[in-house]
Design a protein around this motif. Sequence first.
Motif, PDB file in Angstrom:
ATOM      1  N   GLY A 213       1.020  -1.387  -0.055  1.00  0.00           N
ATOM      2  CA  GLY A 213       0.062  -0.071   0.025  1.00  0.00           C
ATOM      3  C   GLY A 213       0.843   1.170   0.057  1.00  0.00           C
ATOM      4  N   PHE A 214       0.224   2.333   0.472  1.00  0.00           N
ATOM      5  CA  PHE A 214       1.075   3.425   0.840  1.00  0.00           C
ATOM      6  C   PHE A 214       1.531   3.821   2.433  1.00  0.00           C
ATOM      7  CE2 PHE A 214      -2.142   4.012  -2.808  1.00  0.00           C
ATOM      8  CZ  PHE A 214      -1.329   4.567  -3.733  1.00  0.00           C
ATOM      9  N   LYS A 215       2.422   4.540   2.387  1.00  0.00           N
ATOM     10  CA  LYS A 215       2.611   5.049   3.670  1.00  0.00           C
ATOM     11  C   LYS A 215       2.550   6.668   3.577  1.00  0.00           C
ATOM     12  CE  LYS A 215       3.869   1.796   6.455  1.00  0.00           C
ATOM     13  NZ  LYS A 215       3.002   1.373   7.539  1.00  0.00           N
ATOM     14  N   ASP A 216       1.740   7.227   4.597  1.00  0.00           N
ATOM     15  CA  ASP A 216       1.285   8.553   4.375  1.00  0.00           C
ATOM     16  C   ASP A 216       2.173   9.302   5.392  1.00  0.00           C
ATOM     17  OD1 ASP A 216       0.121  11.113   4.469  1.00  0.00           O
ATOM     18  OD2 ASP A 216      -1.749  10.501   5.211  1.00  0.00           O
ATOM     19  N   PHE A 217       3.214  10.224   5.041  1.00  0.00           N
ATOM     20  CA  PHE A 217       3.969  11.104   5.960  1.00  0.00           C
ATOM     21  C   PHE A 217       3.293  12.335   6.237  1.00  0.00           C
ATOM     22  CE2 PHE A 217       7.463  14.036   6.920  1.00  0.00           C
ATOM     23  CZ  PHE A 217       7.732  13.266   8.324  1.00  0.00           C
ATOM     24  N   ASN A 218       2.841  12.549   7.338  1.00  0.00           N
ATOM     25  CA  ASN A 218       2.407  14.040   7.541  1.00  0.00           C
ATOM     26  C   ASN A 218       3.212  14.859   8.161  1.00  0.00           C
ATOM     27  OD1 ASN A 218       1.339  16.029   9.099  1.00  0.00           O
ATOM     28  ND2 ASN A 218      -0.560  14.922   9.710  1.00  0.00           N
ATOM     29  N   THR A 219       3.782  15.915   7.113  1.00  0.00           N
ATOM     30  CA  THR A 219       4.994  16.709   7.483  1.00  0.00           C
ATOM     31  C   THR A 219       4.571  17.748   8.694  1.00  0.00           C
ATOM     32  OG1 THR A 219       4.134  18.643   5.877  1.00  0.00           O
ATOM     33  CG2 THR A 219       5.601  16.730   5.036  1.00  0.00           C
ATOM     34  N   THR A 220       3.525  18.018   9.017  1.00  0.00           N
ATOM     35  CA  THR A 220       3.269  18.945  10.182  1.00  0.00           C
ATOM     36  C   THR A 220       3.593  18.130  11.370  1.00  0.00           C
ATOM     37  OG1 THR A 220       1.579  19.911   8.977  1.00  0.00           O
ATOM     38  CG2 THR A 220       1.668  20.462  11.317  1.00  0.00           C
ATOM     39  N   ALA A 221       2.992  16.751  11.385  1.00  0.00           N
ATOM     40  CA  ALA A 221       2.951  15.902  12.709  1.00  0.00           C
ATOM     41  C   ALA A 221       4.364  15.422  12.754  1.00  0.00           C
ATOM     42  CB  ALA A 221       1.818  15.160  13.067  1.00  0.00           C
ATOM     43  N   ASN A 222       5.043  15.115  11.677  1.00  0.00           N
ATOM     44  CA  ASN A 222       6.169  14.202  11.491  1.00  0.00           C
ATOM     45  C   ASN A 222       5.838  12.922  11.783  1.00  0.00           C
ATOM     46  OD1 ASN A 222       8.670  14.641  10.407  1.00  0.00           O
ATOM     47  ND2 ASN A 222       9.642  14.558  12.516  1.00  0.00           N
ATOM     48  N   THR A 223       4.866  12.416  11.410  1.00  0.00           N
ATOM     49  CA  THR A 223       4.196  11.045  11.727  1.00  0.00           C
ATOM     50  C   THR A 223       4.027   9.967  10.460  1.00  0.00           C
ATOM     51  OG1 THR A 223       2.035  11.699  12.268  1.00  0.00           O
ATOM     52  CG2 THR A 223       3.621  11.610  13.962  1.00  0.00           C
ATOM     53  N   PHE A 224       3.903   8.768  10.576  1.00  0.00           N
ATOM     54  CA  PHE A 224       3.534   8.147   9.345  1.00  0.00           C
ATOM     55  C   PHE A 224       2.236   7.337   9.612  1.00  0.00           C
ATOM     56  CE2 PHE A 224       7.801   7.865   7.565  1.00  0.00           C
ATOM     57  CZ  PHE A 224       7.859   7.797   6.453  1.00  0.00           C
ATOM     58  N   SER A 225       1.468   7.209   8.625  1.00  0.00           N
ATOM     59  CA  SER A 225       0.298   6.385   8.784  1.00  0.00           C
ATOM     60  C   SER A 225       0.128   5.654   7.512  1.00  0.00           C
ATOM     61  CB  SER A 225      -1.119   7.196   8.924  1.00  0.00           C
ATOM     62  OG  SER A 225      -1.422   8.007   7.840  1.00  0.00           O
ATOM     63  N   GLY A 226      -0.873   4.495   7.492  1.00  0.00           N
ATOM     64  CA  GLY A 226      -0.933   3.520   6.501  1.00  0.00           C
ATOM     65  C   GLY A 226      -2.253   3.714   5.505  1.00  0.00           C
ATOM     66  N   VAL A 227      -1.986   3.534   4.444  1.00  0.00           N
ATOM     67  CA  VAL A 227      -3.212   3.884   3.507  1.00  0.00           C
ATOM     68  C   VAL A 227      -3.217   2.423   2.664  1.00  0.00           C
ATOM     69  CG1 VAL A 227      -4.044   5.012   1.779  1.00  0.00           C
ATOM     70  CG2 VAL A 227      -3.197   6.154   3.073  1.00  0.00           C
ATOM     71  N   VAL A 228      -4.269   1.818   2.723  1.00  0.00           N
ATOM     72  CA  VAL A 228      -4.311   0.312   2.030  1.00  0.00           C
ATOM     73  C   VAL A 228      -4.725   0.644   0.436  1.00  0.00           C
ATOM     74  CG1 VAL A 228      -5.580  -1.739   1.813  1.00  0.00           C
ATOM     75  CG2 VAL A 228      -5.259  -0.901   3.953  1.00  0.00           C
ATOM     76  N   TRP A 229      -3.952  -0.165  -0.226  1.00  0.00           N
ATOM     77  CA  TRP A 229      -4.039   0.077  -1.765  1.00  0.00           C
ATOM     78  C   TRP A 229      -4.903  -1.248  -2.026  1.00  0.00           C
ATOM     79  CZ3 TRP A 229      -4.397   1.790  -6.621  1.00  0.00           C
ATOM     80  CH2 TRP A 229      -4.125   1.092  -7.486  1.00  0.00           C
ATOM     81  N   THR A 230      -6.296  -1.153  -2.700  1.00  0.00           N
ATOM     82  CA  THR A 230      -7.039  -2.376  -3.235  1.00  0.00           C
ATOM     83  C   THR A 230      -7.291  -2.544  -4.528  1.00  0.00           C
ATOM     84  OG1 THR A 230      -8.919  -0.612  -3.266  1.00  0.00           O
ATOM     85  CG2 THR A 230      -8.482  -1.816  -0.921  1.00  0.00           C
ATOM     86  N   GLY A 231      -6.422  -1.623  -5.434  1.00  0.00           N
ATOM     87  CA  GLY A 231      -6.498  -1.771  -6.791  1.00  0.00           C
ATOM     88  C   GLY A 231      -5.690  -3.079  -7.395  1.00  0.00           C
ATOM     89  N   SER A 232      -5.820  -3.375  -8.476  1.00  0.00           N
ATOM     90  CA  SER A 232      -5.036  -4.366  -9.196  1.00  0.00           C
ATOM     91  C   SER A 232      -3.705  -3.943  -9.652  1.00  0.00           C
ATOM     92  CB  SER A 232      -6.022  -4.862 -10.616  1.00  0.00           C
ATOM     93  OG  SER A 232      -5.340  -5.876 -11.356  1.00  0.00           O
ATOM     94  N   GLY A 233      -2.543  -4.947  -9.717  1.00  0.00           N
ATOM     95  CA  GLY A 233      -1.372  -4.677  -9.997  1.00  0.00           C
ATOM     96  C   GLY A 233      -0.527  -4.287  -8.806  1.00  0.00           C
ATOM     97  N   VAL A 234       0.774  -3.707  -9.153  1.00  0.00           N
ATOM     98  CA  VAL A 234       1.646  -3.378  -8.443  1.00  0.00           C
ATOM     99  C   VAL A 234       1.895  -1.923  -8.599  1.00  0.00           C
ATOM    100  CG1 VAL A 234       4.184  -3.592  -7.691  1.00  0.00           C
ATOM    101  CG2 VAL A 234       2.789  -5.664  -8.276  1.00  0.00           C
ATOM    102  N   LEU A 235       1.783  -1.261  -7.345  1.00  0.00           N
ATOM    103  CA  LEU A 235       2.168   0.266  -7.650  1.00  0.00           C
ATOM    104  C   LEU A 235       3.610   0.711  -7.775  1.00  0.00           C
ATOM    105  CD1 LEU A 235       0.144   1.464  -4.381  1.00  0.00           C
ATOM    106  CD2 LEU A 235      -0.321   1.918  -6.790  1.00  0.00           C
ATOM    107  N   ASN A 236       3.880   1.404  -8.852  1.00  0.00           N
ATOM    108  CA  ASN A 236       5.121   1.690  -9.293  1.00  0.00           C
ATOM    109  C   ASN A 236       5.741   3.001  -8.654  1.00  0.00           C
ATOM    110  OD1 ASN A 236       7.659   2.533 -10.879  1.00  0.00           O
ATOM    111  ND2 ASN A 236       7.253   0.503 -12.203  1.00  0.00           N
ATOM    112  N   ALA A 237       5.069   4.061  -9.328  1.00  0.00           N
ATOM    113  CA  ALA A 237       5.355   5.465  -8.658  1.00  0.00           C
ATOM    114  C   ALA A 237       3.940   6.481  -8.834  1.00  0.00           C
ATOM    115  CB  ALA A 237       6.159   5.896  -9.752  1.00  0.00           C
ATOM    116  N   CYS A 238       4.093   7.365  -8.230  1.00  0.00           N
ATOM    117  CA  CYS A 238       3.045   8.370  -8.039  1.00  0.00           C
ATOM    118  C   CYS A 238       3.171   9.932  -8.323  1.00  0.00           C
ATOM    119  CB  CYS A 238       2.227   8.176  -6.981  1.00  0.00           C
ATOM    120  SG  CYS A 238       1.535   6.545  -6.568  1.00  0.00           S
TER     121      CYS A 238
END
Length: 315
Positions: A213-238
Motif C-alpha cells: 500500500g502507501f505510507k502517508d507521511f504528515n509533514t506537520t506532525a512528523n508521523t506516518f500512517s498507512g493507506v491500503v491499496w485495493t487496486g489491481s497490480g503493483v504500484l510503481n510511482a505516483c
Amino acid sequence: MKKKLLIGLGALVASAAVLASALPAQAYTPTVSGILYPPGVDPGDTWVGGAVTSDAKTFVVTDSNNPVGLWVIDVASNTATAVTATPRAGQVIIDKAGAFAYAYGNHTSRNIYKIDLSTKTVVATWTDPALTLNSSLQMFLSGDESSLYLVGYAGNYPAVAPAVATVNLASGTIAQVSSGATGNYVPGGAAYDTVSGHIFIPYKDSATGLVSGFKDFNTTANTFSGVVWTGSGVLNACDLKSAVWVCLVDDTNPYITKIDSTGTATGTPLAVDAAVDDIDSVTLTPDGSQAYVFASGSVPGAGSKASAQVVDTAA
C-alpha cells in the motif's frame, strides 16, 4: 478522449522529466537539440538527478560516480560549470526563484548541499548522525520553502522501510522518521501535496513483488500512517499536482489511475504502451491535465532507448 504520444528521447529523458514539472501544459512538438556531456565526465557514468529552473534557463545535473558530482548548465549556451565540494551527488531540487539548488550525497557521504546558482558554489553543507537514508529517491520543498524533505528508505535487507528526513533550511537541523514497516519494503515514486502537507509513498515487498500500500507521511506532525491499496497490480510511482493524484501501476497491461484520499483507484484506467520495457516513473504537468510516463528500456522498432509517453489524465 484519452490521447497518448510516444517519444524516443535517448539520454535526455531526465531533462524531459524536470521540464514537464516546471513548464505549463501546452501543445508542442518535442525535439532533441543536443546532448551535453560536462567536461571530464564519462558518458557511461551514472547520471542520477536533474532539475531545471522555472524559466527553463538553467539545468542542474548530478552524477553519483564522479568526484565532482554536480554541474550547472546554461541552456542557451549549452555550457556546463562544475560545482566543487559536491562529490558523487545524487538527487537535486531547485527552489521556485531559481536561486538555490539542494542536492543529497550518496549513501556513503549522506551530506546535503545548498548551491547558490548565481555563483555556482556550495554555500552550506549539512549532515547529522540521524540521517541514515540508504537512498534518497526523491526530494520535495515545502510549500513555503522553509523545509526540505528527503524520501527514501532506512534499514538493511531484509528489513527496510520507507523513511523521510526533514531539513530545516534556516537552521540546517535534520530529523529522520522511519515508517516502521516490517519487511523488505522498498518505496516507489512518492506524491507530495503541498496544500495538506502529506507525502504519499507507495511501497512493495521487493522479495515477493506484492504491494502493501502507501505510507502517508504528515509533514506537520512528523508521523506516518498507512493507506491500503485495493487496486489491481503493483504500484510503481505516483505524482500529485493541482489536487490530481495519479499512480503508475505494473499489471498484465500497465496503466495510470487516479487515486482518491483513501488510496482507492477512481475513474477509467489509462493504458500505457505495454510494449515499452521498464516503465518506471510518472510526472504530472502543474495543472494535472497530462501525465508524462518515462521508461528506461527498449522502444519497439527503435532498440534500447529511453522514452516518454504523454497521457491526458481526463479519460
